[in-house]
Design a protein around this motif. Sequence first.
Motif: not given
Length: 349
Positions: A197, A226-227, A229, A231, A263-265, A271, A344, A348-349
């Motif tokens: 995470d 954030y939830n 994430i 990687v 953090i962005s997708e 990410i 990712k 990852t959800t």
Amino acid sequence: MERKLKRSYRFALRSTLFITLFGTSLLSLLLYLFGEFDIWLVTIFTVGCFGFCFIILQFRVERFIYKRVKKIYDDVSLLESTSFQSQPITTNMATLTREVNKFARDKKLEIETLRIRENYRKEFLGNVSHELKTPLFTVQGYILTLLDGAMNDKSLRKKYLQRANKGVERLIFIVKDLDMITKLETGDLNLELEEFDIIELVANVFELLEMRAAKKDITLTFDTKYNPIMVYADRERIQQVVTNLVVNSVKYGKKGGTTDVSISELERNHILVRVTDNGEGIHEDQIPRLFERFYRIDKSGSRKEGGSGLGLSIVKHIIEAHGEKIYVESDPGVGSEFSFTLEKGKQTT
């Protein structure tokens, strides 16, 4: 040998024509004066003279050019040019000119590259020497002071030994960083890839650096909640990347400022991790050199803050070892943003 150059044939033809005309005219004049002029004799002489002169001239011209060109090839081959060694010798002046010009351009580019590398090597060795001699002289100074009698004073002995130990720790820190960069560059450092995470990792880095940031009243925070994430990367190395970026952000941040992580997708299962501050910023001409070993924006200030001067170089090598990219955006007086991509994880959800 390549096909003969047309210019050499034209030269031989013209020269032969002049010689034949002169010889034929002279023979005709002599025969006429002696009253024995014979058209067939003149014709046979003209054809024979023309053929003989052309063959001799063409052969001599080719041999002359070949010898001169071969000498050029031999001289150039001393420089071990594979482009010359792999091709047959040509007497074609246009082809030879192209080859020599290409050879000259390649050598000029090679010399410029070597000059740049030499300047980089000199600068690198100078930086290494500067970084190592400071803690070395510090340690030596304290030890010599102790040997001169200060070790008889228990309070001074302990204080000087502690300071000498800090100098040794700095030396070890620099050597370890250099060793890591060397391993990353040569591919000897194996990455242990796993899913983890990234949010939890950044939060752990914030906890480790919280006291350091508090000394400059800098707030470490996420830009939003954030939830988890997940990687897929080497957890220890990515933690080192985030730590180095946050440490730099605090080091060059202004008092009472902030360091935000967002953090962005991205597309293709990636990410983008951003570390943004509102510090002093970086001038545009300095950005291309940021990831060089030992390069410092503010040499005096950064040395007071400590560090090996290798942090950003290590960051770049670690990210590239993952097959990812790192980016920098900065405005002087506004702040800086360092960002890097990561793959990712499947969870990852």
